[in-house]
Design a protein around this motif. Structure first.
Motif, PDB file in Angstrom:
ATOM      1  N   THR A 143       0.862  -1.180   0.000  1.00 36.81           N
ATOM      2  CA  THR A 143       0.000   0.000   0.000  1.00 36.81           C
ATOM      3  C   THR A 143       0.893   1.223   0.000  1.00 36.81           C
ATOM      4  N   ARG A 172      -1.309   8.329  -0.705  1.00 36.79           N
ATOM      5  CA  ARG A 172      -2.229   8.947  -1.653  1.00 36.79           C
ATOM      6  C   ARG A 172      -1.887  10.418  -1.886  1.00 36.79           C
ATOM      7  N   LYS A 210       5.440   1.096  -7.505  1.00 40.65           N
ATOM      8  CA  LYS A 210       4.117   0.675  -7.974  1.00 40.65           C
ATOM      9  C   LYS A 210       4.197   0.133  -9.400  1.00 40.65           C
ATOM     10  N   MET A 261      -2.955   5.540   4.323  1.00 40.37           N
ATOM     11  CA  MET A 261      -2.733   4.296   3.578  1.00 40.37           C
ATOM     12  C   MET A 261      -1.842   3.329   4.330  1.00 40.37           C
ATOM     13  N   ALA A 262      -0.819   3.815   4.991  1.00 40.82           N
ATOM     14  CA  ALA A 262       0.128   2.925   5.666  1.00 40.82           C
ATOM     15  C   ALA A 262       0.847   3.728   6.727  1.00 40.82           C
ATOM     16  N   ASP A 293      -3.352  -9.342  -0.462  1.00 39.85           N
ATOM     17  CA  ASP A 293      -3.703  -7.950  -0.744  1.00 39.85           C
ATOM     18  C   ASP A 293      -4.830  -7.479   0.174  1.00 39.85           C
ATOM     19  N   ALA A 294      -5.847  -8.321   0.318  1.00 39.44           N
ATOM     20  CA  ALA A 294      -7.009  -7.939   1.126  1.00 39.44           C
ATOM     21  C   ALA A 294      -6.636  -7.807   2.595  1.00 39.44           C
ATOM     22  N   ARG A 325      -4.648  -4.507   3.174  1.00 42.28           N
ATOM     23  CA  ARG A 325      -5.511  -3.313   3.162  1.00 42.28           C
ATOM     24  C   ARG A 325      -6.342  -3.230   4.440  1.00 42.28           C
ATOM     25  N   GLU A 326      -6.924  -4.346   4.828  1.00 41.78           N
ATOM     26  CA  GLU A 326      -7.775  -4.371   6.014  1.00 41.78           C
ATOM     27  C   GLU A 326      -6.988  -4.029   7.274  1.00 41.78           C
ATOM     28  N   VAL A 384      -3.955  -2.521   7.555  1.00 39.12           N
ATOM     29  CA  VAL A 384      -3.435  -1.155   7.502  1.00 39.12           C
ATOM     30  C   VAL A 384      -4.509  -0.160   7.926  1.00 39.12           C
ATOM     31  N   ASP A 385      -5.742  -0.385   7.474  1.00 40.54           N
ATOM     32  CA  ASP A 385      -6.822   0.543   7.772  1.00 40.54           C
ATOM     33  C   ASP A 385      -7.099   0.643   9.269  1.00 40.54           C
ATOM     34  N   ASN A 415      -3.421   3.451   9.606  1.00 39.63           N
ATOM     35  CA  ASN A 415      -4.330   4.531   9.240  1.00 39.63           C
ATOM     36  C   ASN A 415      -5.071   5.102  10.446  1.00 39.63           C
TER      37      ASN A 415
END
Length: 409
Positions: free
Chosen positions: A48, A51, A63, A195-196, A214-215, A218-219, A221-222, A226
């Motif tokens: 991740t 942004r 990326k 994001m991280a 990946d999932a 993201r989960e 990190v959030d 985050n």
């Protein structure tokens, strides 16, 4: 300055993964400032990234290379991280330098340039000292180590204004087997990731399918990186990478996924909290718990409004029980149809506010006693619903101003 004692944990070996560092003299000749992480063939990597619209050249290149590796069906083989220079705000020259770094490491390691992901942290707007950086790569490769020394030195090699390296490790039982999760992170100022974290590198020997990896990243990190903030600034260089070497037990069943997710969250929570404990100039570690919200987003909005308030943060630094600053910050959070008569605010075990005003049993002495602690919990019940969120932050001290005023000098 940092809150609480901290020691770098002993990191178990993750088979096939090695870390090496060098003193390249990118900013200070005596410090480790260049790190190489070697990833075994067949491993899966998820990432991740910030942004921030002015994302740094290494973020753009990392990326790009990660996407190329995905198309080829072959994961990245090396990560290269430098500190002392962010290679951000450097335009085409920065992109050229990030790609040249990947190409040189690939040449030395016998792989292709797209198998290398670059990361940088440090001063924005200055070109990388490429001669010194490239000259340091052979030493970093020669020092590759798969044990605790490699992890500890890599933790030191990614620091900027941090006062100490940050690491976390857990062993997760999965039925009759187990997997290891190790992680390092850096970050002290310019912290509100979105994001991280500033930079985080987490690895496991578990076998995890790419889509699940990946999932899970993201989960997790959030709910960890985050949910931290020092100064409400999102960096140009933020990145969090998760490497699964596949040399250990498989994470496939619902029970295994649940256990692995819990372990990953433990590692990332510990790293995220370590960043707040080592925040620039920090003297307080503050937990903001918001419950009774209509949605998790609403709970986060309230928590971050309080966490970002300079008046609240300076009161925390002064150990001043000026609870009106907390109340005022909550009141300006973006909450629709706010019924303040239902809001309850607790400072530690002390009730501050209920029924729209000061709690009947509150005393200044009790509030001041809690504010004088190094670790403080502020609990806010909005009385509107069943959703909750937790955010971690620090106070705002004279040292924070001094550190950032003197950062480039």
């Amino acid at each position: 300055m940092a809150v609480g004692e901290a020691s770098f944990p002993a990191m178990p070996v993750i088979e096939g993964l090695r870390l090496g560092t060098a003193r390249a003299g990118i900013k200070q000749p005596s410090h480790r400032d260049l790190v190489v992480i070697e990833i075994p063939d067949g491993a899966r990597v998820a990432g991740t990234f910030t942004r921030n619209a002015f994302c740094a050249a290494p973020v753009i290149v990392a990326k790009e290379h990660l996407a190329i590796c995905s198309v080829r069906g072959q994961g990245p083989r090396y990560l290269v991280i430098n500190t002392g220079n962010a290679n951000a705000g450097t335009g085409e020259i920065g992109l050229r330098d990030a790609r040249a770094t990947c190409a040189e490491l690939a040449r030395l390691a016998g792989t292709h340039a797209e198998a290398v992901l670059p990361f940088s942290t440090g001063v924005i707007g200055e070109p990388l000292p490429m001669e010194r950086l490239l000259a340091g790569l052979p030493a970093a490769l020669q020092g590759l180590d798969d044990g605790p020394v490699g992890w500890h030195e890599a933790g030191e090699g990614i620091l900027t204004t941090d006062t100490r390296p940050k690491g976390a490790s857990v062993i997760v039982p999965l039925g009759d087997d187990s997997v290891t999760i190790n992680g390092i992170a850096k970050g002290s100022g310019m912290i509100k990731p979105d994001m991280a974290t500033m930079l985080a590198f987490v690895a496991t020997d578990a076998a995890v399918e790419q889509s699940l990896l990946d999932a899970l990243l993201r989960e997790t990190v959030d709910r960890t990186f985050n949910c931290i903030t020092v100064d409400s600034d999102t960096s140009t260089n933020d990145a969090c990478m998760l490497i699964a070497t596949g040399r250990g037990a498989e994470v496939a069943s619902e029970e295994a996924v649940r256990g692995f997710r819990d372990g990953l969250q433990r590692v990332m929570t510990e790293l995220a909290q370590a960043i707040i404990r080592d925040a620039e100039g920090a003297t307080k570690f503050v937990t903001l718990q918001v419950e009774g919200a209509v949605s998790r987003r609403e709970a986060l909005d309230v928590a971050f409004t309080v966490a970002h308030s300079p008046l609240v943060k300076t009161a925390l630094y002064a150990s001043d029980a000026n609870w009106g600053r907390i109340l005022a910050a909550i009141g300006r959070a973006p909450v629709e149809a706010f019924d303040v008569s239902r809001v309850i605010i607790d400072l530690g075990e002390v009730r501050l506010v209920e029924a729209g005003g000061r709690a009947p049993g509150y005393t200044e002495e009790a509030g001041s006693a809690v504010m004088g602690r190094e670790e403080i919990c502020i609990r806010i019940d909005l009385g509107r619903g069943g959703q909750a969120a937790t955010v971690w932050t620090s106070d705002l001290s004279h040292d924070y101003v001094s550190i950032n005023a003197d950062y480039r000098s």
